[in-house]
Write a protein that holds these residues in place. Structure first.
Motif, PDB file in Angstrom:
ATOM      1  N   ASP A  31       0.762  -1.217   0.057  1.00  0.00           N
ATOM      2  CA  ASP A  31       0.203  -0.021  -0.147  1.00  0.00           C
ATOM      3  C   ASP A  31       0.727   1.308   0.025  1.00  0.00           C
ATOM      4  OD1 ASP A  31      -2.191  -1.672   0.138  1.00  0.00           O
ATOM      5  OD2 ASP A  31      -2.434  -1.566   2.323  1.00  0.00           O
ATOM      6  N   TRP A  50       6.701   2.558  -4.328  1.00  0.00           N
ATOM      7  CA  TRP A  50       6.596   2.178  -5.509  1.00  0.00           C
ATOM      8  C   TRP A  50       6.786   3.441  -6.599  1.00  0.00           C
ATOM      9  CZ3 TRP A  50       6.508  -2.485  -6.852  1.00  0.00           C
ATOM     10  CH2 TRP A  50       5.934  -3.697  -5.694  1.00  0.00           C
ATOM     11  N   ASP A  51       6.619   4.665  -6.103  1.00  0.00           N
ATOM     12  CA  ASP A  51       7.107   5.610  -7.106  1.00  0.00           C
ATOM     13  C   ASP A  51       8.497   5.748  -7.122  1.00  0.00           C
ATOM     14  OD1 ASP A  51       4.433   6.584  -6.820  1.00  0.00           O
ATOM     15  OD2 ASP A  51       4.669   7.866  -5.208  1.00  0.00           O
ATOM     16  N   GLN A  63       2.735   4.066  -1.480  1.00  0.00           N
ATOM     17  CA  GLN A  63       2.917   4.486  -2.685  1.00  0.00           C
ATOM     18  C   GLN A  63       4.152   5.064  -2.919  1.00  0.00           C
ATOM     19  OE1 GLN A  63       0.671   3.981  -5.290  1.00  0.00           O
ATOM     20  NE2 GLN A  63       1.884   4.888  -6.735  1.00  0.00           N
TER      21      GLN A  63
END
Length: 776
Positions: free
Chosen positions: A627, A632-633, A629
């Protein structure tokens, strides 16, 4: 009939002697004697009244008067005979007068006046004259009986005359003037008798026997409604006096006064109903009035209970209210045999009072629960309460004391309840106990490190200085909450479900088949599910703050970030024949291993909760990665160069965390699914940046075997003494972790199977009742 005396009184005249003179002569003696008799009777009445004033001092006078009364009765009999004789003389005189009038009017027989006189004489038939005499005698006898207050004899005479006289049964407006006059006189005597009966029944000192006779007499003369009103008024007055005598002692017996007051009220209602049935029968009209009167008295009873009850926040107030409910509903069962059903009304009247007392007691309980550091001496530590908590050793006994305090509060409330209070209000009590447990869990959450999820929990924040910092303290806190919810609390409220006192031994655990046998509206499974929801909230907060503590450093910098998966960033990226997971995941493995060791000491005998907590911690880690973010960015940033080695490392880390759970004996489907989702997302992200997974990644079996080998290598890297202790205190390594085991396919594909969890199936028998995830 003529004599010499009569010749002197009636000298010979050629005119007729006037009627007035005749009456004055023949009735003077009778009137004198009647007046004399009346005077003597009045004297007798005064003597009797004086006699009632001081019976003992006038006892001799009473005997003398009694003799005079006997003599007077004889004189009265003689007087009645004399009156009868005088009546005969009057009738003879009237006959003689009529004959003289007839002779005197013979010459005028042809005139209209003479004809009318002749018709009047003809109407004076002997039968009619005898009937008139009977009426006169009857009215005189009734007057005498009423004057002597012989109400029973007067009632019998009136009833007999009414049955035997057709004139008294003639409808109004159809009788003659004489009949109407006699009936009016009759009704007047009847009204006088009714007044005497009412006067007797309304005397404060009248006994039950006299009251019943008076009311029965009123019923016989057709005054049933009035008699029933007098009955209700008499019992209401008697009840009011008894209550006034009892109320001063309410403060002496603050807990049991309501039961005594209930007995006074309900016993009076019962006596009234019985007497009403005996006198008036089961007539619906009277039964309805009995019900209305009883309902009004019940409302007054509940008001009195509220006015004289102890303060609502005191334990004695709850005990008093429970005893009141018990006594009142017990009496209601007795009244049902008499046709009065008052349980619904009583419940409606008592519910606001009982719930108010409950609310105030639970407010007091919430204050005590939230005061985790309170050290008042009002909480005795009984062995029954302490034994399930005592095995959990903590460096700070405040954790155990909090559970002991909570259970003492709950037991203190439950012990005040009576069977009928449980029957009618058990659902409300259980709901409030579950809410009290919510407050207790909220207080424990505040004691854990990290911010609370619920920012609205500000009540009594100033007293929540109690904190748990170490792993042992936190695990002890979780174990205490688990023991309270799973063992102690269900046992404490078992009598609410079963309707009897608990008889189970401490620590034996509640029966799963325990169900409600009362009229509670709360389902047992729903109630247990509510407790688990609160425990899940506590567990999730612990896992979240524990993982965040691991992921972020003390300065707030992230330790587990995407930079570790770029080439040249850390020694963990140099691959050899035995590659290892990333350093943060190695640290996670060590931290979980350390936590398992502490849990083995703190949560002794509670292996299930240990495994569930460790499984939830691994779930929290992979869920955070899934979850987050920002994590992952970094991969999606074009300025950062991606290498196949980074994808390999990320997939190995995910397999490693799955194998940690499998080898530890706490596999979780959520960990497997979340890890597969992370791997799939990583493959997509790297593919989008130009890296071909087919060429960059080895076979799926390689990741599984490498993760298992890494776990063995990390375990063997410890000291010999520690390695020997790891079999029981650290991670539970199964015999199935070998190269010959069936290896699972790589979770990077969507069709990944769960074969890698096969080695843990031996420990997955029955799932525990608490600290479980619905999806695990």
């Amino acid at each position: 009939m003529e004599s010499s005396e009569e010749e002197e009184d009636f000298p010979t005249h050629e005119w007729i002697t006037p009627q007035s003179k005749v009456n004055s002569i023949y009735q003077s003696n009778t009137e004198k004697r009647i007046r004399k008799l009346c005077c003597e009777l009045l004297d007798l009445k005064d003597a009797v009244e004086n006699l009632c004033g001081n019976m003992q001092s006038k006892y001799l006078a009473f005997l003398r008067i009694s003799e005079e009364v006997v003599e007077m009765e004889h004189e009265l009999i003689e007087l009645q005979k004399h009156v009868s004789t005088q009546g005969i003389l009057v009738q003879d005189l009237m006959s003689g007068v009529f004959r003289e009038l007839e002779e005197w009017n013979q010459d005028d027989s042809d005139s209209p006046e003479a004809e009318e006189d002749s018709q009047t004489v003809q109407r004076q038939d002997p039968v009619i004259t005898e009937l008139e005499d009977h009426k006169l005698t009857f009215l005189e006898n009734i007057d005498v009986l009423l004057a002597e207050h012989k109400v029973e004899e007067a009632l019998e005479s009136l009833n007999a005359e009414e049955r035997n006289s057709p004139e008294l049964n003639v409808a109004e407006g159809t009788s003659s003037t004489k009949t109407s006059s006699y009936k009016s006189a009759f009704l007047q005597r009847k009204a006088m008798l009714m007044d005497q009966l009412v006067e007797i029944s309304e005397q404060p000192s009248v006994g039950i026997g006299e009251l019943k006779k008076a009311l029965s007499s009123l019923l016989k003369i057709g005054k049933g409604t009035l008699a029933h009103q007098i009955l209700l008024k008499a019992y209401g007055s008697r009840l009011q006096k008894n209550i006034e005598l009892f109320l001063p002692s309410c403060s002496v017996y603050p807990e049991t006064y309501s039961a005594s007051l209930s007995k006074i009220v309900f016993s009076t209602i019962l006596l009234m109903v019985k007497e009403s049935h005996l006198i008036f029968g089961d007539t619906p009209a009277y039964t309805n009035r009995n019900l209305q009167w009883a309902e009004w008295e019940l409302e007054s009873f509940v008001r009195l209970v509220k006015e004289h009850a102890p303060p609502s926040e005191m334990v004695s107030a709850l005990r008093s209210a429970s005893i009141c409910v018990q006594a009142s509903f017990s009496h209601c069962l007795t009244l049902e045999s008499q046709g009065l059903k008052l349980d619904k009304l009583l419940k409606a009247l008592l519910r606001p009072y009982f719930e108010e007392v409950l609310e105030m007691n639970f407010r007091r309980a919430r204050r005590m629960v939230l005061d985790l550091e309170g050290n008042d001496g009002a909480l005795p530590l009984s062995p029954h309460t302490m034994s399930p908590l005592s095995p959990m050793v903590s460096s700070d006994n405040a954790v155990i004391d909090s559970g002991t305090r909570f259970m003492f509060i709950v037991r203190d409330i439950v012990e005040q309840l009576t069977p009928f209070a449980i029957t009618h209000f058990g659902g409300t009590i259980l709901t409030r106990i579950s809410h009290l447990f919510d407050k207790y869990v909220d207080a424990l959450i505040k004691a854990l490190p990290g911010p609370s999820e619920d920012d609205n929990l500000t009540e009594h924040k100033e007293v929540l200085n109690f904190r748990v910092e170490t792993d042992a303290q936190q695990l002890s806190l979780l174990g205490t909450a688990f023991t309270v919810a799973d063992d102690l609390l269900p046992m404490a409220v078992s009598r609410i479900w079963s309707g009897k006192s608990e008889s189970k031994e401490p620590g034996s655990g509640p029966s799963e088949n325990l169900g409600p046998t009362t009229s509670n509206s709360v389902d047992f499974k729903d109630w247990r599910r509510h407790l688990q929801h609160s425990l899940d909230k506590l567990r999730d907060h612990f896992c979240r703050q524990y993982v965040l503590n691991f992921i972020y450093s003390r300065e707030g910098k992230m330790q587990l970030d995407a930079q570790i998966y770029f080439s040249g960033k850390g020694n963990d990226l140099f691959w050899d024949s035995h590659p290892l997971p990333s350093l943060p995941f190695q640290a996670l493995f060590a931290k979980l291993q350390q936590l398992a060791t502490v849990a083995g000491d703190v949560l002794l005998g509670k292996e299930k909760i240990q495994k569930i907590l460790l499984a939830r911690l691994t779930e929290t880690v992979v869920m955070w990665l899934s979850d987050e973010q920002e994590f992952w960015d970094v991969f999606e940033d074009d300025s950062c160069e991606l290498q196949p080695l980074g994808l390999q490392q990320l997939i190995l880390d995910m397999h490693f965390i799955v194998e940690i759970a499998v080898c530890g004996g706490y596999p979780s489907r959520n960990v497997h699914q979340s890890s597969s989702a992370i791997i799939a997302r990583a493959v997509r992200t790297f593919s989008a940046r130009g890296i071909d997974p087919q060429n960059a990644l080895p076979e799926d079996e390689w990741f599984v075997e490498t993760a298992k080998a890494a776990i063995n290598k990390l375990l063997m890297g410890t000291s010999g003494s520690e390695a020997s202790d790891n079999d029981e205190g650290h991670m539970i390594i199964h015999d199935g972790i070998s190269d010959s085991d069936d290896s699972a396919s790589c979770p990077s594909t969507i069709e990944s199977s769960t074969e890698s969890f096969a080695s843990a199936n031996m420990d997955e028998g029955e799932s525990p009742n608490y600290f479980t995830d619905p999806e695990s």
